[in-house]
Motif scaffolding. Structure first.
Motif: not given
Length: 510
Positions: A293, A318, A323, A348-350, A352, A356, A359-360, A363
């Motif tokens: 990513n 997503a 991206t 690219d991190h998540r 969304h 999140d 999660i980001a 990442d």
């Protein structure tokens, strides 16, 4: 004649519409402020269970009364906050009787989804979800107490409310029957034939320009609104405009009833969306290496070189293509610093959804570890540069800056959770983290034409910086908008980019 049926949100009743209703009536409209059971309307039976269907029935009764025996009257339903759920439920059953639905600082509920999904407070959402999962009967089991005077901001921004208005909101608030929040909304689809208008309170959430950006990056729900040519209005206030600006609200509702408003551009327009337009600097191509990513734009020479990691904003759906690491702004900055002898990194991190950020953050931390482990990178000289909705991700690095982190930069960032996010107590709160940043340099690029809700977080951050003596440098773009690198290719904006890049690289090479 236009007939306005006004339905207030959680904890409130018909009284909140008093001044708006008076102005609408003075303009010749007929106005009905609906009293929902338990929120202004007494129970018929003390043991009666109150749920969403109860409130739908309350709205239906007003629609039927207004429509009976008087043809040619256009009924406009206005749903504020939670009330959009019973409004949509009623309109679905009386689609031929309703001329328009106005979402007043309200979401876009879907069939089968309960109102608790839109409750801002995540801990409360979890509690109610668990109760519903255990098949308890919340309509019988109890009520949700109304907020105390200092708790209303958990449900929406109180911007614009006078002390007297906030006192009145608190004094007249009623408990919200729990069943109204956990019972799913059921729609047949008939309501889709009814025209819709959105009224955005920009002190509480995104304005029209921000919605347009979300359409452009591929948000499917907003793309549907753009394709349907749904009109929107903005009010520069918090979540309770009927109390903070009742006359302005009445004027907007009158215009909304006639179908006026600003419409979002769909993805079919010939011009590229704002985030995919060219970067404002003419930057030569540079070698790029793509791993997972993460992309590295490499300078000349073997290194090791300092590095700048560019962190995109969001939330980004997503399925968005291209991206973010292939967006012109991120590529432009990375190529530019590579040409100046520094490794430029995009990833690219998540992120969304606003849920999140954890999660980001993971990442980003993983990407930074991999970048620092690259032998061409000087692991002791790294800067992180954040954009827009990536701003909350700065909090971890401000709260405990590692020795190798030489600078944090942020362009038009969100620096505190926005009111509608329900994240007031999250760790992703840069304002609260700043006092722990020590001497870590922060370069803040501020857009002069920023949206009100984001600008407020920047001012809060700068106030805290002055209080704690943080090392913050401001680079202003007075006529720049959010995303000015592709929206506003002016000499002023170019100079700001050069100054910001120079400031960050100076920290890396010192």
């Amino acid at each position: 004649m236009t007939v306005f049926v006004l339905v207030a949100g959680a904890f409130t009743g018909p009284h909140v519409w008093r001044d708006t209703a008076a102005r609408l009536a003075a303009e010749g409209a007929e106005v009905h402020a609906v009293a929902l059971t338990g929120l202004g309307k007494r129970l018929g039976d003390p043991g009666e269970a109150i749920d969403l269907e109860t409130h739908i029935a309350d709205v239906l009764a007003v629609i039927d009364s207004a429509a009976s025996g008087r043809p040619g009257r256009e009924i406009v339903l206005v749903g504020h906050d939670y009330a959009i759920h019973p409004v949509l439920g009623a309109a679905d059953r009386r689609a031929r009787s309703v001329a328009r639905i106005v979402h007043l600082d309200a979401g876009m509920p879907r069939d089968g989804v309960p109102a608790l999904a839109a409750v801002p407070d995540p801990s409360l959402r979890e509690e109610l979800s668990e109760r519903a999962a255990r098949k308890e009967q919340p309509a019988v089991a109890g009520e949700l107490p109304p907020p105390a005077r200092n708790e209303w901001s958990r449900w929406g921004s109180t911007a614009g409310l006078s002390d007297a208005a906030l006192d009145g909101l608190t004094a007249l608030a009623a408990p919200q029957p729990l069943g109204t929040l956990v019972q799913p909304l059921r729609l047949t689809g008939a309501v889709t034939a009814v025209p819709v208008t959105g009224v955005l309170c920009t002190g509480n959430g995104p304005g029209i320009e921000m919605l347009q950006m979300m359409v452009d990056v591929g948000d499917p729900a907003l793309r549907a609104l753009a394709d349907a040519r749904v009109p929107f209005f903005e009010l520069p206030t918090g979540h309770w405009p009927m109390l903070s600006c009742p006359v302005a609200l009445a004027e907007v509702l009158i215009d909304a009833a006639s179908g006026k408003g600003r419409r979002l551009a769909s993805g079919d327009d010939a011009r590229p969306p704002a985030h995919l337009r060219p970067f404002l600097l003419d930057v030569p191509e540079r070698p790029r290496e793509r791993t997972g990513n993460t992309d590295l734009y490499l300078p000349d020479g073997p290194g090791p070189h300092p590095a700048v990691v560019f962190v995109h904003g969001g939330p980004v759906p997503a399925g968005a293509r291209p991206t973010p690491r292939d967006w012109p702004t991120l590529k432009g900055y990375a190529r530019h610093v590579a040409g100046l002898g520094v490794v430029g990194v995009t990833l690219d991190h998540r992120l969304h959804a606003v849920t999140d950020y954890g999660i980001a953050a993971a990442d980003l931390a993983d990407a930074v570890d991999r970048v620092r482990a690259d032998p061409r990178v000087d692991e002791g000289r790294v800067a992180l540069w954040f954009f827009s909705g990536g701003g909350p991700l700065t909090a971890d690095w401000l709260a405990a800056p590692p020795a190798w982190l030489r600078c944090v930069a942020a362009n038009y960032p969100i620096l505190a959770p926005l009111p509608g996010w329900g994240m007031a107590d999250t760790r992703f709160h840069p304002v609260r983290a700043l006092a722990h940043a020590g001497d870590l340099p922060v370069v803040l690029v501020r857009a002069g034409r920023e949206s009100a809700e984001i600008a407020a977080t920047v001012e809060e951050f700068l106030t805290e910086a002055r209080r704690c003596g943080a090392n913050v440098e401001i680079v202003d773009v007075p006529d720049g908008r959010h995303g000015f690198e592709t929206l506003d290719p002016t000499d002023e904006a170019r100079e700001a980019v050069h100054r910001a890049v120079g400031s960050v690289l100076a920290r890396l090479t010192a």
